[in-house]
Scaffold this active site. Sequence first.
Site, PDB file in Angstrom:
ATOM      1  N   ASP A 167      32.938  29.787 -17.366  1.00 35.48           N
ATOM      2  CA  ASP A 167      31.865  29.839 -18.368  1.00 35.48           C
ATOM      3  C   ASP A 167      32.281  30.712 -19.543  1.00 35.48           C
ATOM      4  O   ASP A 167      33.297  31.413 -19.497  1.00 35.48           O
ATOM      5  CB  ASP A 167      30.524  30.309 -17.755  1.00 35.48           C
ATOM      6  CG  ASP A 167      30.634  31.642 -17.042  1.00 35.48           C
ATOM      7  OD1 ASP A 167      31.433  32.481 -17.487  1.00 35.48           O
ATOM      8  OD2 ASP A 167      29.929  31.845 -16.031  1.00 35.48           O
ATOM      9  N   LYS A 215      29.448  26.081 -19.646  1.00 31.93           N
ATOM     10  CA  LYS A 215      28.564  25.852 -18.494  1.00 31.93           C
ATOM     11  C   LYS A 215      27.102  25.961 -18.922  1.00 31.93           C
ATOM     12  O   LYS A 215      26.774  26.754 -19.797  1.00 31.93           O
ATOM     13  CB  LYS A 215      28.883  26.913 -17.424  1.00 31.93           C
ATOM     14  CG  LYS A 215      27.918  27.017 -16.271  1.00 31.93           C
ATOM     15  CD  LYS A 215      28.358  28.082 -15.272  1.00 31.93           C
ATOM     16  CE  LYS A 215      27.561  29.363 -15.379  1.00 31.93           C
ATOM     17  NZ  LYS A 215      27.863  30.341 -14.324  1.00 31.93           N
ATOM     18  N   ASP A 224      36.692  34.128 -11.810  1.00 24.87           N
ATOM     19  CA  ASP A 224      35.312  34.520 -12.120  1.00 24.87           C
ATOM     20  C   ASP A 224      35.051  35.919 -11.572  1.00 24.87           C
ATOM     21  O   ASP A 224      35.860  36.461 -10.808  1.00 24.87           O
ATOM     22  CB  ASP A 224      34.339  33.504 -11.506  1.00 24.87           C
ATOM     23  CG  ASP A 224      33.018  33.425 -12.272  1.00 24.87           C
ATOM     24  OD1 ASP A 224      32.790  34.274 -13.157  1.00 24.87           O
ATOM     25  OD2 ASP A 224      32.214  32.522 -11.980  1.00 24.87           O
ATOM     26  N   THR A 231      28.903  27.370  -9.465  1.00 21.50           N
ATOM     27  CA  THR A 231      29.713  27.493 -10.691  1.00 21.50           C
ATOM     28  C   THR A 231      31.139  27.031 -10.424  1.00 21.50           C
ATOM     29  O   THR A 231      31.711  26.249 -11.180  1.00 21.50           O
ATOM     30  CB  THR A 231      29.696  28.961 -11.185  1.00 21.50           C
ATOM     31  OG1 THR A 231      28.351  29.311 -11.507  1.00 21.50           O
ATOM     32  CG2 THR A 231      30.590  29.170 -12.394  1.00 21.50           C
TER      33      THR A 231
HETATM   34  C1  R5P Z   1      27.707  34.028 -14.065  1.00 22.26           C
HETATM   35  O1  R5P Z   1      27.651  34.085 -15.238  1.00 22.26           O
HETATM   36  C2  R5P Z   1      28.758  34.665 -13.212  1.00 22.26           C
HETATM   37  O2  R5P Z   1      29.890  35.038 -13.952  1.00 22.26           O
HETATM   38  C3  R5P Z   1      29.156  33.752 -12.084  1.00 22.26           C
HETATM   39  O3  R5P Z   1      29.775  32.614 -12.630  1.00 22.26           O
HETATM   40  C4  R5P Z   1      27.963  33.334 -11.298  1.00 22.26           C
HETATM   41  O4  R5P Z   1      27.151  34.423 -10.995  1.00 22.26           O
HETATM   42  C5  R5P Z   1      28.366  32.624 -10.035  1.00 22.26           C
HETATM   43  O5  R5P Z   1      27.202  32.253  -9.360  1.00 22.26           O
HETATM   44  P1  R5P Z   1      27.140  30.953  -8.480  1.00 22.26           P
HETATM   45  O6  R5P Z   1      28.243  31.033  -7.472  1.00 22.26           O
HETATM   46  O7  R5P Z   1      25.779  31.005  -7.875  1.00 22.26           O
HETATM   47  O8  R5P Z   1      27.259  29.780  -9.377  1.00 22.26           O
END
Ligand code: R5P
Length: 311
Positions: A180, A204, A230, A238
Amino acid sequence: MVPKVFSGSSNLPLAQKVSKNLGLKLSPLEITVFADGEKRVRVVDNVVDIETVVVQSTAAPADANYMELFFIIDALKRSGAKSVTVVIPYLGYQRQDHVFRDGEAVSLGVVIKAIESLGASKVITFDLHTVKIPELFRIPVSHLSALPLFAEKIKKMANGSPRVEAGQLSIVNCSLVSPDLGGVRRIKLISEMLGNMPYAIIVKNRNLDSGEITAEKIEGKVFSKAVIVDDMISSGKTMVAAAKLLKESGAQEIIAMATHAVLSSGSPEVLQNSIISKVFVTDTIAIPEQKKFPKLEVISMADIIAKELFL
Ligand code: R5P
């Protein structure tokens, strides 16, 4: 003077590794739970004029883990500790660092106020959701990162001999990917650590009401291999949405790396059954056996924490 290291109950394995790296034994704490679920914390050792360290991740159950941390800080200060450094490898509530929609509480601001007013001297934490978070504290914050260890892992996966082209290290047919826009800084940093390895960024979209995540487009080149980096994996949505878009864009092997294994309910299955071939996380959050899955590999942050404490 030699510090004393204490652990809350949320991440004992990491606290044990940290104290071992420092050549110390964990100092005992009595943590008892009353029949109604309330906790009582008691410092057993003498800590008068001693520098103390507390290791406590504040992942789920965040509220209970924060309360326990607050009680430990309070007990140490009341017992005369010279200082209390709190190692919070995963800082719970970090995603609620400002008001997103009218009427919301700034949850992170509330826990910061508590940590500071109880008398903690310093916070050590990892890969915060935004680099602005340390500025919300009035006590010093060491904001550490798992990225150097992820970069090492990527080099090793390239058999330790990534190709050097025109003075730049490049791992053949591979790009780093931020899932993202919020991860742009992170992906640039790890790219630099790997000699400006190519990177791409996914746009995203998260629906705040339904939680639905869509990876809409990729900016940058997609190679046959992709390493998505990430800060955390919670639902896994995500990572999986990013991997799906990468696959549609031509990637064949997709690896995921994230510092914090929040791994909320159902995510181990989501990740194991996805097109992602390997998932690297760290031990900033203790991962119970039932949440481990074959594609998962855990990298320890104990050395980095011990070095930071030793400074
Ligand atoms: C969001 O902006 C964070 O950087 C992560 O991408 C996010 O928290 C991941 O969450 P999940 O696994 O629920 O998509």
